[in-house]
Design a protein around this motif. Structure first.
Motif, PDB file in Angstrom:
ATOM      1  N   ALA A  12       0.718  -1.269   0.039  1.00  0.00           N
ATOM      2  CA  ALA A  12       0.063  -0.243   0.156  1.00  0.00           C
ATOM      3  C   ALA A  12       0.803   1.179   0.044  1.00  0.00           C
ATOM      4  CB  ALA A  12      -1.487  -0.174   0.776  1.00  0.00           C
ATOM      5  N   ARG A  13       2.246   1.241   0.759  1.00  0.00           N
ATOM      6  CA  ARG A  13       3.023   2.017   0.532  1.00  0.00           C
ATOM      7  C   ARG A  13       3.704   2.180   0.437  1.00  0.00           C
ATOM      8  NH1 ARG A  13       4.034   5.429   6.206  1.00  0.00           N
ATOM      9  NH2 ARG A  13       2.664   6.272   6.313  1.00  0.00           N
ATOM     10  N   ALA A  14       4.245   1.139  -0.979  1.00  0.00           N
ATOM     11  CA  ALA A  14       5.234   1.973  -1.733  1.00  0.00           C
ATOM     12  C   ALA A  14       5.227   2.468  -3.465  1.00  0.00           C
ATOM     13  CB  ALA A  14       5.429   0.044  -2.854  1.00  0.00           C
ATOM     14  N   PRO A  15       6.021   2.848  -3.655  1.00  0.00           N
ATOM     15  CA  PRO A  15       5.970   3.849  -4.784  1.00  0.00           C
ATOM     16  C   PRO A  15       5.458   3.840  -5.388  1.00  0.00           C
ATOM     17  CG  PRO A  15       8.432   3.650  -3.302  1.00  0.00           C
ATOM     18  CD  PRO A  15       7.416   2.995  -3.072  1.00  0.00           C
ATOM     19  N   GLY A  16       5.562   2.236  -6.540  1.00  0.00           N
ATOM     20  CA  GLY A  16       5.278   1.620  -7.803  1.00  0.00           C
ATOM     21  C   GLY A  16       5.675   2.255  -8.983  1.00  0.00           C
ATOM     22  N   PHE A  17       5.416   1.969  -9.665  1.00  0.00           N
ATOM     23  CA  PHE A  17       5.677   2.371 -11.501  1.00  0.00           C
ATOM     24  C   PHE A  17       4.874   2.933 -12.123  1.00  0.00           C
ATOM     25  CE2 PHE A  17       6.781   1.345 -15.598  1.00  0.00           C
ATOM     26  CZ  PHE A  17       8.276   1.876 -15.667  1.00  0.00           C
ATOM     27  N   GLY A  18       4.884   4.156 -12.984  1.00  0.00           N
ATOM     28  CA  GLY A  18       4.065   4.341 -13.318  1.00  0.00           C
ATOM     29  C   GLY A  18       4.109   4.670 -15.140  1.00  0.00           C
ATOM     30  N   VAL A  19       2.551   5.043 -15.454  1.00  0.00           N
ATOM     31  CA  VAL A  19       3.457   5.466 -17.316  1.00  0.00           C
ATOM     32  C   VAL A  19       2.094   6.394 -17.274  1.00  0.00           C
ATOM     33  CG1 VAL A  19       3.267   4.445 -19.664  1.00  0.00           C
ATOM     34  CG2 VAL A  19       3.831   2.730 -17.573  1.00  0.00           C
ATOM     35  N   TYR A  20       3.301   7.460 -17.799  1.00  0.00           N
ATOM     36  CA  TYR A  20       2.435   8.763 -17.687  1.00  0.00           C
ATOM     37  C   TYR A  20       2.397   8.917 -19.737  1.00  0.00           C
ATOM     38  CZ  TYR A  20       0.743  13.903 -18.741  1.00  0.00           C
ATOM     39  OH  TYR A  20       0.748  15.077 -18.961  1.00  0.00           O
ATOM     40  N   VAL A  21       1.172   8.974 -20.242  1.00  0.00           N
ATOM     41  CA  VAL A  21       0.973   9.398 -21.780  1.00  0.00           C
ATOM     42  C   VAL A  21       0.574  11.022 -21.459  1.00  0.00           C
ATOM     43  CG1 VAL A  21      -0.434   8.666 -23.739  1.00  0.00           C
ATOM     44  CG2 VAL A  21       0.556   6.751 -21.796  1.00  0.00           C
ATOM     45  N   HIS A  22       1.305  11.608 -22.844  1.00  0.00           N
ATOM     46  CA  HIS A  22       1.247  12.984 -23.212  1.00  0.00           C
ATOM     47  C   HIS A  22       0.175  13.475 -24.174  1.00  0.00           C
ATOM     48  CE1 HIS A  22       0.881  17.259 -21.554  1.00  0.00           C
ATOM     49  NE2 HIS A  22       1.428  17.212 -22.743  1.00  0.00           N
ATOM     50  N   TRP A  23      -1.038  13.154 -24.271  1.00  0.00           N
ATOM     51  CA  TRP A  23      -2.082  13.789 -25.451  1.00  0.00           C
ATOM     52  C   TRP A  23      -1.764  15.413 -24.810  1.00  0.00           C
ATOM     53  CZ3 TRP A  23      -3.470  11.850 -29.596  1.00  0.00           C
ATOM     54  CH2 TRP A  23      -4.980  12.732 -30.249  1.00  0.00           C
ATOM     55  N   PRO A  24      -1.536  16.120 -26.013  1.00  0.00           N
ATOM     56  CA  PRO A  24      -0.387  17.673 -26.378  1.00  0.00           C
ATOM     57  C   PRO A  24      -1.978  18.567 -26.463  1.00  0.00           C
ATOM     58  CG  PRO A  24       0.019  16.702 -28.116  1.00  0.00           C
ATOM     59  CD  PRO A  24      -0.619  15.376 -27.426  1.00  0.00           C
TER      60      PRO A  24
ATOM     61  N   ALA B 139       2.443   5.824 -32.840  1.00  0.00           N
ATOM     62  CA  ALA B 139       4.208   6.288 -31.561  1.00  0.00           C
ATOM     63  C   ALA B 139       4.556   6.626 -31.161  1.00  0.00           C
ATOM     64  CB  ALA B 139       3.971   7.917 -32.659  1.00  0.00           C
ATOM     65  N   PHE B 140       3.415   5.934 -29.705  1.00  0.00           N
ATOM     66  CA  PHE B 140       3.124   5.941 -28.930  1.00  0.00           C
ATOM     67  C   PHE B 140       3.146   4.660 -28.439  1.00  0.00           C
ATOM     68  CE2 PHE B 140      -0.564   9.558 -27.737  1.00  0.00           C
ATOM     69  CZ  PHE B 140       0.375  10.127 -27.524  1.00  0.00           C
ATOM     70  N   ALA B 141       2.790   4.059 -28.589  1.00  0.00           N
ATOM     71  CA  ALA B 141       3.325   2.299 -28.786  1.00  0.00           C
ATOM     72  C   ALA B 141       4.903   2.432 -29.610  1.00  0.00           C
ATOM     73  CB  ALA B 141       2.680   1.181 -30.048  1.00  0.00           C
ATOM     74  N   ALA B 142       5.400   2.975 -30.253  1.00  0.00           N
ATOM     75  CA  ALA B 142       6.529   3.041 -30.444  1.00  0.00           C
ATOM     76  C   ALA B 142       7.353   3.182 -28.954  1.00  0.00           C
ATOM     77  CB  ALA B 142       6.928   3.859 -31.632  1.00  0.00           C
ATOM     78  N   GLU B 143       7.357   4.788 -28.619  1.00  0.00           N
ATOM     79  CA  GLU B 143       7.631   5.059 -27.613  1.00  0.00           C
ATOM     80  C   GLU B 143       7.835   3.849 -26.436  1.00  0.00           C
ATOM     81  OE1 GLU B 143       9.120   9.083 -26.847  1.00  0.00           O
ATOM     82  OE2 GLU B 143       7.242   9.182 -26.294  1.00  0.00           O
TER      83      GLU B 143
ATOM     84  N   VAL C  49      -2.940   2.383 -26.888  1.00  0.00           N
ATOM     85  CA  VAL C  49      -2.025   3.087 -26.352  1.00  0.00           C
ATOM     86  C   VAL C  49      -2.311   2.172 -24.873  1.00  0.00           C
ATOM     87  CG1 VAL C  49      -1.773   4.500 -24.293  1.00  0.00           C
ATOM     88  CG2 VAL C  49      -2.604   5.251 -26.498  1.00  0.00           C
ATOM     89  N   LEU C  50      -3.770   1.735 -24.024  1.00  0.00           N
ATOM     90  CA  LEU C  50      -3.370   0.551 -23.479  1.00  0.00           C
ATOM     91  C   LEU C  50      -3.370  -0.840 -23.322  1.00  0.00           C
ATOM     92  CD1 LEU C  50      -6.409   1.624 -21.294  1.00  0.00           C
ATOM     93  CD2 LEU C  50      -4.527   2.772 -20.599  1.00  0.00           C
ATOM     94  N   ASP C  51      -3.118  -0.996 -24.644  1.00  0.00           N
ATOM     95  CA  ASP C  51      -2.786  -2.219 -24.915  1.00  0.00           C
ATOM     96  C   ASP C  51      -1.389  -2.194 -25.367  1.00  0.00           C
ATOM     97  OD1 ASP C  51      -5.797  -3.092 -25.152  1.00  0.00           O
ATOM     98  OD2 ASP C  51      -5.976  -3.302 -27.042  1.00  0.00           O
ATOM     99  N   ALA C  52      -0.794  -0.563 -25.776  1.00  0.00           N
ATOM    100  CA  ALA C  52       0.288  -0.678 -25.598  1.00  0.00           C
ATOM    101  C   ALA C  52       1.617  -1.375 -24.763  1.00  0.00           C
ATOM    102  CB  ALA C  52       0.879   0.716 -26.671  1.00  0.00           C
TER     103      ALA C  52
END
Length: 387
Positions: free
Chosen positions: A6-18, A46-50, A84-87
Motif C-alpha cells: 500500500a505504501r510502495a512508490p509503484g511504477f507508473g506510465v504517463y502518456v501525454h496527449w498535447p 507513435a505512443f506504442a513505438a515510444e 495506448v493501453l494495449d501497448a
C-alpha cells in the motif's frame, strides 16, 4: 494476481496527449490547439513505438498506474485510448487493480465516449472543472459552464469507479466565505477526491501579461493563506483531508499515480513534452521528450522515441528531489530512505531549528513531515534541509 504494498512508490506510465480545443489563459502546460483533425491512429502508433523503447530501457516492471494527461485526453477517441493501453500491457505487467486515469474537460464529455473509455480499461477520471461560478469560468477561459460541469460530474460518477475533479481558488475578488460555499458545493458532488489549486501567474501565459498590465489582481499572500486555511478546514471537516499540499481524498482514494511521483517512485513518460524518471544501469535517469507534437511524431517515426533531453542524477540530486517530493505529503518521508539516497543523515542542528519553528515534525523515530505552517513555505524548508 500481483499484490501491491500500500505504501510502495509503484511504477507508473504517463502518456501525454498535447491537444486542446482552446488554450486557457493561465495554463503553461505543453498544450496545443490544432484547427485540423489530428491523425489519432498515427499518434497511437507513435505512443506504442515510444513505449517499446522505454521498455527496453526499464526492463520488466509491474505497472501500478497509468495516467493519460494533457492537454485534453478526452479529445481522444476511445479506440485511441484502447490502443495506448494495449501497448502498455504489451510491454510490462499491469498489476491487478492498477489505477488507470484519464483527464477530461466537461466541455468535451459525451456519454458514449465515457462508456468507450470505461470499456477500454479506464477506471478513474479527473475532470478539469476549475470553478463552480459561471463568471469565473469565463474569466479562466473555460469552454464549459457550471451546468455542463455538474452534468459531467454526474456522468462520470455513473460510469467510472473513481472520480476526481480540479478547482482553482484565490481567484480575483474571491472571499473566504464565497470559497467556503463553493467548496462545500463541490464536496457535495465529489465522489472521493478533489485537487484544489491556488491560481498562480505563470510567465509566458496571457494571464502574466494581463496581470503585469494591472488588468486584474489576485489575492495577496495573507489573503491567499486565509483561503488555503479555509480549504484545509472545510475538506477535513467533510472527510477529505489533505494528503498532499493541493490534493484531498477520502482514506484509500488517493491518486496512486501521483503518489508514485511524491513517494519518489519510477515512471516513464511518453508523448510530446513528457518527462520520465526511472532506474537504468543502477542510476536514476531523467528523460525529456520534444515538446512540439509534430516534431515529436517525426522523431518517433525515425528512431523509435522522441526523447531530446535528460540526465543521470547524482546521489545528492536524488536525495534533494526525494525531499522536495516527499515533504509535500501528509505522511512525510522515510528518513532511512533519505539516508540511503544521500549517504548522510539530515543535519541535526537545522532539523532542530525547523522543529522549534514549527515547520517540520517527527512521526515516531522513522519519518519526518512538514507541518501545516511548513507546507506554506515548503520550498524554503527543503532548501534549508538540503544544504
Amino acid at each position: 494476481m500481483i499484490e501491491r504494498d500500500a505504501r510502495a512508490p509503484g511504477f507508473g506510465v504517463y502518456v501525454h496527449w498535447p491537444f486542446c480545443a482552446a488554450k486557457c489563459p493561465y495554463c503553461d502546460f505543453n498544450s496545443h490547439v490544432r484547427h485540423q483533425p489530428v491523425d489519432q491512429q498515427r499518434f497511437a502508433r507513435a505512443f506504442a513505438a515510444e513505449l517499446a523503447t522505454m521498455r527496453a530501457r526499464t526492463g520488466q516492471q509491474c505497472v501500478t498506474s497509468i495516467f493519460l494527461g494533457g492537454g485534453t485526453p478526452s479529445l481522444m477517441k476511445p479506440e485511441t485510448v484502447a490502443a495506448v493501453l494495449d501497448a502498455v500491457a504489451a510491454n510490462w505487467t499491469i498489476t491487478d487493480g492498477a489505477e488507470i486515469t484519464l483527464e477530461a474537460n466537461p466541455s468535451s464529455v459525451e456519454a458514449d465516449r465515457f462508456r468507450g473509455y470505461r470499456a477500454a480499461g479506464v477506471n478513474r477520471v479527473s475532470l478539469g472543472v476549475q470553478a463552480l461560478d459561471d463568471r469565473d469560468l469565463k474569466f479562466l477561459g473555460r469552454l464549459h459552464n457550471v451546468a455542463e460541469a455538474l452534468h459531467a460530474i454526474g456522468l462520470a460518477r455513473e460510469i467510472f469507479p473513481r472520480l476526481s475533479f480540479d478547482l482553482i481558488y484565490a481567484r480575483p475578488g474571491q472571499t473566504p466565505e464565497a470559497w467556503q460555499a463553493e467548496l462545500e458545493q463541490a464536496i457535495g458532488h465529489a465522489a472521493d477526491h478533489l485537487s484544489l489549486y491556488q491560481l498562480t501567474i505563470e510567465e509566458g501565459t496571457p494571464f502574466h501579461a494581463l496581470h503585469a498590465a494591472r488588468k486584474f489582481s489576485i489575492p495577496d499572500g495573507e489573503h491567499a493563506a486565509e483561503l488555503y486555511a479555509v480549504t484545509q478546514e472545510v475538506t477535513a471537516e467533510h472527510g477529505l483531508p489533505a494528503y498532499e499540499i493541493s490534493n484531498h481524498a477520502r482514506p484509500g482514494a488517493e491518486s496512486r499515480h501521483n503518489l508514485t511521483y511524491w513517494r519518489y517512485g519510477e515512471y516513464v513518460g511518453v508523448g510530446p513534452g513528457a518527462h520520465g524518471r526511472f532506474v537504468e544501469n543502477g542510476r536514476r535517469v531523467v528523460t525529456i521528450a520534444e515538446r512540439m507534437p509534430e516534431t515529436w511524431l517525426n522523431l518517433v517515426e525515425a528512431k523509435g522515441h522522441g526523447v531530446t533531453g535528460g540526465e543521470v542524477l547524482s546521489r545528492s540530486e536524488e536525495a534533494d528531489e526525494f525531499l522536495l517530493m516527499g515533504l509535500r505529503l501528509a505522511e512525510g518521508i522515510d528518513l532511512a530512505r533519505y539516508e540511503a539516497l544521500s549517504g548522510r543523515a539530515l543535519a541535526t542542528a537545522r532539523l532542530s531549528i525547523l522543529q522549534e519553528e514549527g515547520l517540520v515534525a517527527a512521526i515516531g523515530n522513522s519519518r519526518l513531515r512538514a507541518t501545516a505552517a511548513g507546507m506554506i513555505v515548503l520550498d524554503a524548508v527543503v532548501a534549508d534541509l538540503a544544504r
